[in-house]
Design a protein around this motif. Structure first.
Motif, PDB file in Angstrom:
ATOM      1  N   THR A   1       0.060  -0.249 -12.609  1.00  0.00           N
ATOM      2  CA  THR A   1      -0.868   0.859 -12.867  1.00  0.00           C
ATOM      3  C   THR A   1      -0.357   2.163 -12.247  1.00  0.00           C
ATOM      4  N   GLN A   2       0.824   2.090 -11.631  1.00  0.00           N
ATOM      5  CA  GLN A   2       1.350   3.265 -10.946  1.00  0.00           C
ATOM      6  C   GLN A   2       2.242   4.061 -11.893  1.00  0.00           C
TER       7      GLN A   2
ATOM      8  N   LYS B   1      -7.949  -1.320  -0.087  1.00  0.00           N
ATOM      9  CA  LYS B   1      -8.027  -1.796  -1.483  1.00  0.00           C
ATOM     10  C   LYS B   1      -7.133  -3.010  -1.697  1.00  0.00           C
ATOM     11  N   ILE B   2      -5.928  -2.939  -1.116  1.00  0.00           N
ATOM     12  CA  ILE B   2      -4.990  -4.067  -1.263  1.00  0.00           C
ATOM     13  C   ILE B   2      -5.621  -5.318  -0.649  1.00  0.00           C
TER      14      ILE B   2
ATOM     15  N   ASP C   1      -8.340  -6.722  -2.815  1.00  0.00           N
ATOM     16  CA  ASP C   1      -7.794  -7.400  -4.009  1.00  0.00           C
ATOM     17  C   ASP C   1      -7.227  -8.771  -3.648  1.00  0.00           C
TER      18      ASP C   1
ATOM     19  N   ALA D   1       0.841  -1.198   0.000  1.00  0.00           N
ATOM     20  CA  ALA D   1       0.000   0.000   0.000  1.00  0.00           C
ATOM     21  C   ALA D   1       0.879   1.253   0.000  1.00  0.00           C
TER      22      ALA D   1
ATOM     23  N   SER E   1      -0.601  -3.636  -8.929  1.00  0.00           N
ATOM     24  CA  SER E   1      -0.597  -2.295  -8.326  1.00  0.00           C
ATOM     25  C   SER E   1       0.588  -1.476  -8.842  1.00  0.00           C
ATOM     26  N   ARG E   2       1.737  -2.164  -9.035  1.00  0.00           N
ATOM     27  CA  ARG E   2       2.920  -1.460  -9.558  1.00  0.00           C
ATOM     28  C   ARG E   2       2.700  -1.041 -10.999  1.00  0.00           C
TER      29      ARG E   2
ATOM     30  N   ARG F   1      -1.671   3.067  -2.899  1.00  0.00           N
ATOM     31  CA  ARG F   1      -3.061   2.606  -2.815  1.00  0.00           C
ATOM     32  C   ARG F   1      -3.431   2.431  -1.337  1.00  0.00           C
ATOM     33  N   THR F   2      -4.720   2.366  -1.061  1.00  0.00           N
ATOM     34  CA  THR F   2      -5.087   2.227   0.353  1.00  0.00           C
ATOM     35  C   THR F   2      -4.950   0.757   0.773  1.00  0.00           C
TER      36      THR F   2
ATOM     37  N   THR G   1       2.851   1.768  -3.334  1.00  0.00           N
ATOM     38  CA  THR G   1       2.113   2.002  -4.582  1.00  0.00           C
ATOM     39  C   THR G   1       1.095   3.136  -4.443  1.00  0.00           C
TER      40      THR G   1
END
Ligand code: ATP
Length: 644
Positions: free
Chosen positions: A130-131, A109-110, A113, A100, A127-128, A105-106, A103
């Protein structure tokens, strides 16, 4: 394979040279291995990889040898030899936090997923990808990744959680493509590409042959590949340390391994294991015309005693774990049963001992001893060491000597001290009745039964890590049930109801398939537990809860899905009435029935096996063997009943 190697490995491109190997190159190999289920294909991919490594880096330099050893460790997902006790396996919550933070993201969310996908590695990779990144970080090398993994594993203490998260983040931000996925899996403690440690060793051995012998005929190459595989497996079981094995293999070839890789006090040998039997007549059939000896099978904990050339001493468990701290009492008494200058490796069983009654106590008493930070003055349970084999004496490995010779040396180098050190009780017997009465006697003396071992000649050498037919175990309750207990991994649990509300009411157990690196469900278990046991299991299992089943768990979703999943951690010894073919359970699927697995009927919990790691649980091949043996016996019984 020789054919395949000759046609495909003529000219392999070297890796782009750096002072190390890019982590990406290794991850690409992992991706290819993961994509196939065929064992030989996996082996060929890894052999190609090692061959390219050997072609790229000059092997007589220390850095290059370090690269090979590091690649080996990353392939088997360890950071040190087993006996060093340094483990990866970072908790899921630490890793999710790192993903989290790295990347943006919260955490929620992780978590969501991971619950959906079931694999934190895949979530990290996605996640990586889309970053957006402003600058391209420097590519990771295997040496950097390995060094950082080691640092993470060694961290302990108050602020270690945040320091671990920071280190993981440091690696994660440099990850490209598939690197994040494999990095996460490494940190979790399981790579899950279906690669057995044996295959990794054999691949390196094959590469060491291919780099030396470029123009051999198919037959000659085949022969060398087979010899190399055997040599490296033998070397590793005697000296399970990559740093000691890889350099001589690369520098001198497989035929030099025997000379360079000898059993060494201070490095635990993988113990020889026994085959279960169901009757004394089975033992006599197997050993027809062979001299054998029967020994008491003590019910304690295996202990490999080492005294190094410098006089220091260690004790290792069945699992090669260093137990020196657990047994300060044994350590202190070693000089009383041997001379000061002797270096040795003794194979023994540590057994609880009643000083007043001067008799052996059951295993349950031994299991109450503390495992860590044991002070001699606090010890309440006295232990006697029962020695049954000598593997090394005064600079010489005895592994290739006959059991009769090893034992003679043991008898003369050590002396018995009552309540401290004793040789395993043994007798040379040949008749069913004599063996039966020795077996009965062993039970009266609080032992589990007998170990029957070949005594003379080539068939009686010590075979490290092998479950050998030269050692047979006859347990007291061999006539009931399936001949032996099974050691199974707890992968899930069902919520307790009624009296069991607040603890688990039952568990889902699995055996292990080392070839495919997966855990296969074998039964649900709910009996054999005291209330107290249920409570302590609840606490023991708490830290191992995971949010979703591992992709390498094989189970039936509709009928066996537990309420809670665990990562593979606890191993339980279980007895059962018998084994049956099952459309639901997945143990040994495809081995006995093409589409069904095997399950246990009336499983009963016996004890926690904290001397076994999940990967040392009963293998699916053993489950299939138990089933087949049972089928043969059932056939014989029904035939004799028919004859009556
Ligand atoms: P395995 O190791 O075969 O999977 P296990 O760990 O469950 O099985 P057992 O089935 O109880 O162990 O049998 C082997 C163990 O018996 C050895 O690992 C050793 O600890 C113990 N043992 C007790 N007495 C002897 C003896 N005389 N010779 C060899 N082993 C003995």
């Amino acid at each position: 394979l020789a054919d395949f190697y000759i046609s495909n490995f003529k000219k392999l491109p070297p890796f782009s040279e750096t002072d190390s190997l890019f982590y990406k190159d290794l991850c690409d190999v992992f991706t290819s291995i993961e994509a196939t289920t065929k064992r030989l294909e996996k082996l060929a991919i890894l052999t190609e990889f090692f061959l390219r490594v050997l072609t790229t880096f000059p092997m007589d330099s220390e850095t290059s040898q370090h690269i090979v050893v590091t690649a080996l460790y990353l392939c088997i997902n360890r950071i040190a030899p087993d006996y060093d006790g340094i483990e990866l396996g970072i908790g899921e919550s630490v890793l999710m936090k790192a993903v989290a933070e790295a990347t943006g993201r919260t955490l929620a969310k992780i978590k969501a997923d991971v619950a959906k996908v079931g694999d934190l590695g895949t979530v990290a990779q996605e996640s990586r990808s889309t970053q957006g990144t402003l600058f391209k970080p420097k590519p990771l090398t295997i040496l950097i990744v390995f060094k950082t993994l080691k640092e993470i594993a060694m961290m302990s203490g108050n602020s270690s959680m945040q320091r671990k998260v920071d280190k993981v983040k440091f690696l994660l931000v440099s990850c490209r493509d598939n690197e994040a996925k494999f990095l996460m899996r490494s940190l979790e403690g399981k790579l899950r590409i279906g690669l057995a440690e044996r295959s990794v060793l054999v691949a390196l051995a094959h590469a060491s042959v291919l780099i030396r012998h470029k123009n051999l005929s198919k037959e000659s190459l085949e022969e060398k590949l087979n010899q190399a595989s055997e040599s490296i497996k033998t070397a590793f079981s005697e000296l399970p340390n990559y740093e000691r094995i890889a350099p001589p293999l690369i520098l001198h070839g497989y035929d030099a391994l025997e000379h360079h890789c000898k059993l060494t006090p201070g490095i635990p040998v993988k113990p020889m294991l026994a085959h279960p039997t169901k009757s004394i007549s089975e033992v006599l059939t197997r050993f027809d015309g062979i001299t054998f000896t029967c020994e008491y099978k003590y019910d304690g904990e295996r202990a490999q005693l080492h005294r190094l050339e410098d006089g220091s001493m260690r004790i290792y468990s069945r699992n090669s774990e260093d137990m020196t701290q657990k047994y300060p009492d044994i350590m202190g008494r070693i000089p009383s049963f041997t001379s000061e200058s002797t270096s040795f490796v003794l194979d023994c069983e540590a057994v609880a001992w009643d000083k007043e009654e001067r008799k052996i106590m059951p295993f349950q008493v031994l299991s109450t001893r503390k495992r860590k930070d044991v002070k001699e003055e606090d010890i309440k349970v006295q232990v006697v060491v029962f020695a049954f084999d000598l593997l090394y004496l005064n600079g010489q490995s005895l592994l290739r000597e006959s059991f009769a010779e090893r034992r003679a040396k043991m008898f003369s180098a050590f002396k018995e001290v009552e309540g401290v050190f004793t040789f395993a009780k043994s007798m040379v017997l040949t008749q069913v009745e004599e063996i039966q009465s020795f077996l009965d006697e062993s039970i009266v003396d609080n032992c589990e039964g007998l170990m029957v071992k070949t005594l003379d000649g080539a068939e009686s050498t010590y075979e490290p890590s092998k479950r050998s037919r030269n050692w047979l175990k006859v347990k007291k309750d061999y006539l009931a049930g399936i001949g032996d207990s099974l050691d199974l991994v707890v992968i899930g649990a069902y919520a307790g109801r009624g009296k069991r509300t607040g603890v688990y009411g039952g568990y889902l157990l699995a055996c292990y398939d080392p070839d495919n690196d997966e855990y296969q469900s074998i039964c649900k278990i709910g009996t054999g537990f005291s209330e107290q046991a249920l409570e302590s299991q609840y606490e023991q299992l708490k830290p191992h809860i995971i949010s979703a089943p591992k992709p390498y768990y094989k189970y039936d979703h509709d009928s066996t899905k537990p309420d809670v999943w665990f990562e593979p951690s606890l191993v339980w010894e279980v007895k059962a009435a018998d084994l049956s073919i099952s459309p639901i359970y997945k143990a040994a699927y495809g081995r006995v029935d093409p589409s069904k697995g095997i399950s246990l009927r009336f499983p009963r919990f016996i004890r926690l096996r904290d001397d076994k790691s999940p990967e040392q649980a009963t293998a699916c091949s053993q489950v299939a063997e138990f089933y087949n043996q049972q089928a043969v016996i059932n056939q014989q019984t029904s035939k004799s009943a028919g004859a009556c």
